[in-house]
Design a protein around this motif. Structure first.
Motif, PDB file in Angstrom:
ATOM      1  N   THR A   1       2.182   1.689  -3.451  1.00  0.00           N
ATOM      2  CA  THR A   1       1.133   2.195  -4.334  1.00  0.00           C
ATOM      3  C   THR A   1       1.016   3.706  -4.225  1.00  0.00           C
ATOM      4  OG1 THR A   1      -0.095   0.125  -4.103  1.00  0.00           O
ATOM      5  CG2 THR A   1      -1.316   2.030  -4.913  1.00  0.00           C
ATOM      6  N   ARG A   2       1.051   4.205  -3.010  1.00  0.00           N
ATOM      7  CA  ARG A   2       0.960   5.659  -2.818  1.00  0.00           C
ATOM      8  C   ARG A   2       2.175   6.364  -3.406  1.00  0.00           C
ATOM      9  NH1 ARG A   2      -1.341   3.731   2.063  1.00  0.00           N
ATOM     10  NH2 ARG A   2       0.666   3.868   3.143  1.00  0.00           N
TER      11      ARG A   2
ATOM     12  N   LEU B   1       0.829  -1.208   0.000  1.00  0.00           N
ATOM     13  CA  LEU B   1       0.000   0.000   0.000  1.00  0.00           C
ATOM     14  C   LEU B   1       0.865   1.260   0.000  1.00  0.00           C
ATOM     15  CD1 LEU B   1      -2.826  -1.100   2.469  1.00  0.00           C
ATOM     16  CD2 LEU B   1      -2.872  -1.065  -0.035  1.00  0.00           C
TER      17      LEU B   1
ATOM     18  N   ALA C   1      -5.194   1.654  -0.789  1.00  0.00           N
ATOM     19  CA  ALA C   1      -4.064   2.525  -0.462  1.00  0.00           C
ATOM     20  C   ALA C   1      -4.546   3.891   0.007  1.00  0.00           C
ATOM     21  CB  ALA C   1      -3.149   2.669  -1.683  1.00  0.00           C
TER      22      ALA C   1
END
Length: 220
Positions: free
Chosen positions: A26-27, A23, A68
């Motif tokens: 992803t950010r 996550l 995310a």
């Protein structure tokens, strides 16, 4: 009679550390690449996991980005500033600050747009973001009722509708202000929003009364 779990779903349990790394990656990818260029392969490389690890957890990019972004909103906390107005202002300023972050801005706008043609994605947004953050409204309302700032609502159905309405008003106003109008949700704007919200909560009236005829602007 309960059905047996589907074949192929057994094995090692999910790793919380791997989920957190994915996550976070992803950010980071949203910031560096933007929505359109983000791929699961890039996220896997950044997180240091196999691409198959992502596919075991998320069906695709849309679902991954929702989770995310949802994790960002889990950082929200309702401060106890001594009165309902100050508590609301505190959490709204936090919310606006999160929406100002590039990863939240690009991720949320993208998945909301995608959800207009994907019912399953819309449901994931509702459960992962909207329903989870209604906790703030429930906490704030309960605290205000304990202080005597808001009346109790013994009818459970009516109380649930109130929670939904408060969330919709606050979230809708802040998202529109920051992401659609691209205007700052600064202290003055937040105070005005809070004043309007509290007027409705404390009076129980659907809209402000009409001003006296003598106070109408010239030419009205």
């Amino acid at each position: 009679m309960q059905s047996s779990p589907p074949a192929g779903r057994t094995g090692r349990p999910r790793s919380a550390a791997a989920d957190a790394a994915i996550l976070a990656a992803t950010r980071a990818a949203l910031v560096d690449l933007g929505w359109s260029k983000l791929t699961l392969g890039d996220v896997a490389t950044r997180a240091g996991v196999a691409k198959t690890t992502l596919y075991r957890r998320w069906a695709g990019k849309n679902e991954l980005v929702v989770d995310a972004v949802a994790e960002l909103f889990d950082e929200l906390e309702l401060p106890d500033r001594g009165c309902l107005a100050a508590d609301i202002e505190g959490v709204v300023l936090q919310f606006a600050a999160i929406l100002a972050r590039p990863e939240a801005k690009s991720g949320l706008m993208a998945v909301v747009a995608e959800s207009t043609r994907d019912d399953a994605l819309r449901e994931r947004i509702r459960t992962s973001i909207v329903e989870r953050q209604k906790r703030l409204v429930l906490e704030g309302r309960a605290r205000a009722q304990t202080r005597g700032e808001l009346p109790p609502e013994p009818d459970a159905a009516e109380a649930a509708r109130t929670v939904d309405l408060i969330f919709d008003v606050v979230a809708g106003a802040v998202v529109h202000r920051t992401l659609v109008s691209a205007e700052p949700a600064d202290g003055e704007w937040v105070r005005d929003l809070t004043r309007v919200l509290l007027w409705g909560l404390t009076t129980g009236q659907p809209e402000p009364p009409e001003p006296p005829a003598g106070d109408l602007p010239a030419g009205a």
